[in-house]
Design a protein around this motif. Structure first.
Motif, PDB file in Angstrom:
ATOM      1  N   PHE A 211       0.837  -1.200   0.000  1.00  0.00           N
ATOM      2  CA  PHE A 211       0.000   0.000   0.000  1.00  0.00           C
ATOM      3  C   PHE A 211       0.872   1.250   0.000  1.00  0.00           C
ATOM      4  O   PHE A 211       0.614   2.205  -0.748  1.00  0.00           O
ATOM      5  CB  PHE A 211      -0.924  -0.004   1.224  1.00  0.00           C
ATOM      6  N   TYR A 212       1.900   1.245   0.822  1.00  0.00           N
ATOM      7  CA  TYR A 212       2.784   2.407   0.892  1.00  0.00           C
ATOM      8  C   TYR A 212       3.575   2.573  -0.402  1.00  0.00           C
ATOM      9  O   TYR A 212       3.606   3.652  -0.993  1.00  0.00           O
ATOM     10  CB  TYR A 212       3.748   2.266   2.070  1.00  0.00           C
ATOM     11  N   SER A 213       4.260   1.503  -0.830  1.00  0.00           N
ATOM     12  CA  SER A 213       5.165   1.611  -1.978  1.00  0.00           C
ATOM     13  C   SER A 213       4.435   1.802  -3.298  1.00  0.00           C
ATOM     14  O   SER A 213       4.920   2.501  -4.187  1.00  0.00           O
ATOM     15  CB  SER A 213       6.071   0.379  -2.060  1.00  0.00           C
ATOM     16  N   ASN A 214       3.239   1.201  -3.438  1.00  0.00           N
ATOM     17  CA  ASN A 214       2.521   1.244  -4.718  1.00  0.00           C
ATOM     18  C   ASN A 214       1.472   2.348  -4.813  1.00  0.00           C
ATOM     19  O   ASN A 214       1.087   2.742  -5.909  1.00  0.00           O
ATOM     20  CB  ASN A 214       1.839  -0.097  -4.987  1.00  0.00           C
ATOM     21  N   ILE A 215       0.979   2.804  -3.654  1.00  0.00           N
ATOM     22  CA  ILE A 215      -0.120   3.777  -3.688  1.00  0.00           C
ATOM     23  C   ILE A 215       0.229   5.075  -2.953  1.00  0.00           C
ATOM     24  O   ILE A 215       0.295   6.153  -3.554  1.00  0.00           O
ATOM     25  CB  ILE A 215      -1.411   3.157  -3.094  1.00  0.00           C
ATOM     26  N   LEU A 216       0.440   4.979  -1.626  1.00  0.00           N
ATOM     27  CA  LEU A 216       0.561   6.198  -0.835  1.00  0.00           C
ATOM     28  C   LEU A 216       1.779   7.037  -1.214  1.00  0.00           C
ATOM     29  O   LEU A 216       1.662   8.245  -1.444  1.00  0.00           O
ATOM     30  CB  LEU A 216       0.591   5.863   0.657  1.00  0.00           C
ATOM     31  N   MET A 217       2.965   6.420  -1.285  1.00  0.00           N
ATOM     32  CA  MET A 217       4.161   7.197  -1.591  1.00  0.00           C
ATOM     33  C   MET A 217       4.105   7.799  -3.000  1.00  0.00           C
ATOM     34  O   MET A 217       4.443   8.986  -3.182  1.00  0.00           O
ATOM     35  CB  MET A 217       5.420   6.346  -1.396  1.00  0.00           C
ATOM     36  N   PRO A 218       3.671   7.050  -4.027  1.00  0.00           N
ATOM     37  CA  PRO A 218       3.528   7.687  -5.348  1.00  0.00           C
ATOM     38  C   PRO A 218       2.544   8.856  -5.360  1.00  0.00           C
ATOM     39  O   PRO A 218       2.766   9.846  -6.069  1.00  0.00           O
ATOM     40  CB  PRO A 218       3.026   6.534  -6.234  1.00  0.00           C
ATOM     41  N   VAL A 219       1.454   8.759  -4.577  1.00  0.00           N
ATOM     42  CA  VAL A 219       0.503   9.861  -4.508  1.00  0.00           C
ATOM     43  C   VAL A 219       1.167  11.092  -3.887  1.00  0.00           C
ATOM     44  O   VAL A 219       1.039  12.217  -4.385  1.00  0.00           O
ATOM     45  CB  VAL A 219      -0.748   9.454  -3.700  1.00  0.00           C
ATOM     46  N   VAL A 220       1.880  10.890  -2.788  1.00  0.00           N
ATOM     47  CA  VAL A 220       2.594  11.994  -2.144  1.00  0.00           C
ATOM     48  C   VAL A 220       3.586  12.617  -3.124  1.00  0.00           C
ATOM     49  O   VAL A 220       3.689  13.842  -3.253  1.00  0.00           O
ATOM     50  CB  VAL A 220       3.322  11.507  -0.878  1.00  0.00           C
ATOM     51  N   HIS A 221       4.321  11.768  -3.851  1.00  0.00           N
ATOM     52  CA  HIS A 221       5.327  12.274  -4.788  1.00  0.00           C
ATOM     53  C   HIS A 221       4.692  13.048  -5.942  1.00  0.00           C
ATOM     54  O   HIS A 221       5.293  13.995  -6.459  1.00  0.00           O
ATOM     55  CB  HIS A 221       6.160  11.112  -5.342  1.00  0.00           C
ATOM     56  N   SER A 222       3.498  12.639  -6.350  1.00  0.00           N
ATOM     57  CA  SER A 222       2.832  13.341  -7.450  1.00  0.00           C
ATOM     58  C   SER A 222       2.291  14.701  -7.011  1.00  0.00           C
ATOM     59  O   SER A 222       2.097  15.598  -7.836  1.00  0.00           O
ATOM     60  CB  SER A 222       1.696  12.485  -8.007  1.00  0.00           C
ATOM     61  N   CYS A 223       2.047  14.855  -5.710  1.00  0.00           N
ATOM     62  CA  CYS A 223       1.463  16.100  -5.197  1.00  0.00           C
ATOM     63  C   CYS A 223       2.497  17.138  -4.778  1.00  0.00           C
ATOM     64  O   CYS A 223       2.215  18.342  -4.814  1.00  0.00           O
ATOM     65  CB  CYS A 223       0.562  15.798  -4.001  1.00  0.00           C
ATOM     66  N   PHE A 224       3.670  16.674  -4.367  1.00  0.00           N
ATOM     67  CA  PHE A 224       4.634  17.597  -3.767  1.00  0.00           C
ATOM     68  C   PHE A 224       6.029  17.389  -4.329  1.00  0.00           C
ATOM     69  O   PHE A 224       6.436  16.273  -4.648  1.00  0.00           O
ATOM     70  CB  PHE A 224       4.666  17.417  -2.249  1.00  0.00           C
TER      71      PHE A 224
ATOM     72  N   GLY B 271       8.371   3.993   2.099  1.00  0.00           N
ATOM     73  CA  GLY B 271       7.601   4.395   3.273  1.00  0.00           C
ATOM     74  C   GLY B 271       7.998   3.647   4.539  1.00  0.00           C
ATOM     75  O   GLY B 271       8.819   2.727   4.516  1.00  0.00           O
ATOM     76  N   PRO B 272       7.409   4.029   5.678  1.00  0.00           N
ATOM     77  CA  PRO B 272       7.789   3.492   6.990  1.00  0.00           C
ATOM     78  C   PRO B 272       7.754   1.971   7.138  1.00  0.00           C
ATOM     79  O   PRO B 272       8.567   1.419   7.887  1.00  0.00           O
ATOM     80  CB  PRO B 272       6.777   4.155   7.942  1.00  0.00           C
ATOM     81  N   PRO B 273       6.844   1.224   6.468  1.00  0.00           N
ATOM     82  CA  PRO B 273       6.860  -0.235   6.658  1.00  0.00           C
ATOM     83  C   PRO B 273       8.166  -0.902   6.239  1.00  0.00           C
ATOM     84  O   PRO B 273       8.430  -2.036   6.616  1.00  0.00           O
ATOM     85  CB  PRO B 273       5.695  -0.721   5.774  1.00  0.00           C
ATOM     86  N   LEU B 274       8.988  -0.180   5.456  1.00  0.00           N
ATOM     87  CA  LEU B 274      10.264  -0.746   5.020  1.00  0.00           C
ATOM     88  C   LEU B 274      11.152  -1.111   6.207  1.00  0.00           C
ATOM     89  O   LEU B 274      11.911  -2.084   6.150  1.00  0.00           O
ATOM     90  CB  LEU B 274      10.994   0.254   4.121  1.00  0.00           C
ATOM     91  N   VAL B 275      11.058  -0.328   7.286  1.00  0.00           N
ATOM     92  CA  VAL B 275      11.916  -0.573   8.456  1.00  0.00           C
ATOM     93  C   VAL B 275      11.653  -1.977   9.010  1.00  0.00           C
ATOM     94  O   VAL B 275      12.584  -2.770   9.217  1.00  0.00           O
ATOM     95  CB  VAL B 275      11.680   0.497   9.544  1.00  0.00           C
ATOM     96  N   GLY B 276      10.385  -2.299   9.243  1.00  0.00           N
ATOM     97  CA  GLY B 276      10.046  -3.622   9.748  1.00  0.00           C
ATOM     98  C   GLY B 276      10.353  -4.718   8.756  1.00  0.00           C
ATOM     99  O   GLY B 276      10.776  -5.823   9.134  1.00  0.00           O
ATOM    100  N   LYS B 277      10.142  -4.455   7.468  1.00  0.00           N
ATOM    101  CA  LYS B 277      10.412  -5.443   6.420  1.00  0.00           C
ATOM    102  C   LYS B 277      11.884  -5.843   6.406  1.00  0.00           C
ATOM    103  O   LYS B 277      12.225  -7.041   6.352  1.00  0.00           O
ATOM    104  CB  LYS B 277      10.015  -4.866   5.060  1.00  0.00           C
TER     105      LYS B 277
END
Length: 379
Positions: free
Chosen positions: A30-43, A347-353
């Protein structure tokens, strides 16, 4: 940025706080495929970075599922690290988000680079994403709040909550580089578990020349002498560039061993441009970080481990995207590992991964702990 856009950005950034990432693999996607790309497209990259620091400083942190990895605790530089994964310098440049980063699950946090006097750094735009290449190019130029502001913030930090490194830089217009670094140790050393002498950023004119044998040995000798006057005696590390000749590597190893520093960080960003890059920003001036640096920095970890006979603990950094990348650096000779660019994209889940995968790899190969695997490729 307008007030509306800032409010919208904070709302978007706060979504993960309420979602959390308890389901691990599902939320990693969710973070790598959706949330982070959305953030990057906005800012823009720098705006997104500043917003991330703001959220972390406010404690708006998407805290992941608490997991205990029995093989990851390690002791380095006389400090106990709950795990060997840290956030590299350059992310929290001004010591604003230490506690927030701690909540993400890092084993240690490094802040900076911090220069003696405040300076604005280079003109904007100065950071560029190359998503197809899993790369970031930056030419920040040591934008820094300065020693005094950093010290005031560090005074409020709960010391001992997490192992803390402070990365020091020199002012662009300074002519006395030794004083810049020794003043940093004097002013900020009491807050640190380790201090980093950064002589490897490609964005400050003349800085990398300090990696020469005699200059580096003299600088480190002076810094070590100042550190000995501090009650806590933080460890002294040197951060080196990946763009080194074989003679450079030998000179650096000699200088570090002679000056009795405590370790080194391998490596900073590169000025090289791999032929595989496809993004239109590939020719931007500055230091390149990200996936293409992984193999280069891992080889340099191995080279410096051999040249120092494994006597100096190494923090390996550059292109770490998963547990295997971290494990490869550890087997090459790194006692600890740092990430930065991969966090921007994943995104943050990478740390646990990374921690989960690293623990699995250690178990698979029969290692009791991280320390057993350090330098395994050489044994």
């Amino acid at each position: 940025m307008s007030k509306f856009r800032e409010t919208a950005a904070l709302f978007l950034g706060a979504i993960p706080v309420f979602l959390g990432y308890e389901t691990l693999k599902g939320d990693e996607k969710f973070y790598s495929n959706i949330l982070m790309p959305v953030v990057h497209s906005c800012f823009s990259p720098e705006t997104a970075h500043n917003l991330a620091i703001k959220l972390l400083s406010l404690g708006l942190v998407p805290k992941g599922k608490t997991q205990q990895f029995d093989k990851l605790s390690c002791k380095v530089f006389g400090q106990t690290f709950p795990n060997p994964l840290g956030i590299a310098a350059g992310f929290d440049k001004h010591a604003e988000a230490i506690d927030g980063l701690n909540k993400l699950g890092f084993g240690f946090v490094e802040v900076g680079s911090i220069t003696p006097l405040p300076q604005a750094g280079n003109a904007k735009p100065r950071v560029f994403r190359l998503p197809e290449d899993k790369v970031v190019i930056n030419r920040y130029g040591f934008n820094s709040c300065g020693h005094d502001v950093a010290a005031a913030r560090l005074d409020k930090h709960m010391k001992g909550r997490i192992v803390l490194g402070i990365n020091l830089g020199k002012n662009k217009e300074s002519f006395d580089f030794t004083k810049d670094y020794t003043d940093g140790v004097t002013k900020l050393g009491k807050y640190a578990d380790y201090i980093v002498i950064n002589v490897s950023s490609p964005n400050t004119p003349g800085l990398r020349s300090l990696q020469g044998r005699q200059k580096l040995q003299d600088l480190c000798t002076n810094v070590v002498a100042v550190k000995e006057g501090l009650p806590n005696k933080p460890s002294i590390l040197v951060k080196i560039a990946p763009d080194l000749t074989e003679d450079d590597k030998q000179d650096i190893a000699h200088a570090l061993l002679q000056s009795k520093v405590d370790g080194l960080i391998v490596s900073n960003t590169t000025v090289a441009r791999p032929s595989t890059l496809v993004n239109s920003h590939k020719s931007e001036r500055g230091g390149l970080s990200g996936k293409p640096l992984c193999e280069v920095s891992t080889k340099l970890v191995a080279d410096m481990y051999k040249l120092t006979d494994g006597k100096l603990p190494i923090i390996g950094v550059g292109g770490v995207w998963d547990g295997k990348d971290a494990y490869d650096k550890i087997k090459a000779g790194a006692s600890l590992v740092q990430i930065y660019t991969s966090l921007i994209y994943e995104g943050p889940p990478l740390v646990g991964k990374i921690k989960r995968e690293l623990n699995q790899l250690l178990e698979k190969d029969g290692f009791i702990n991280v320390a057993e695997a350090v330098g395994a490729d050489h044994k």
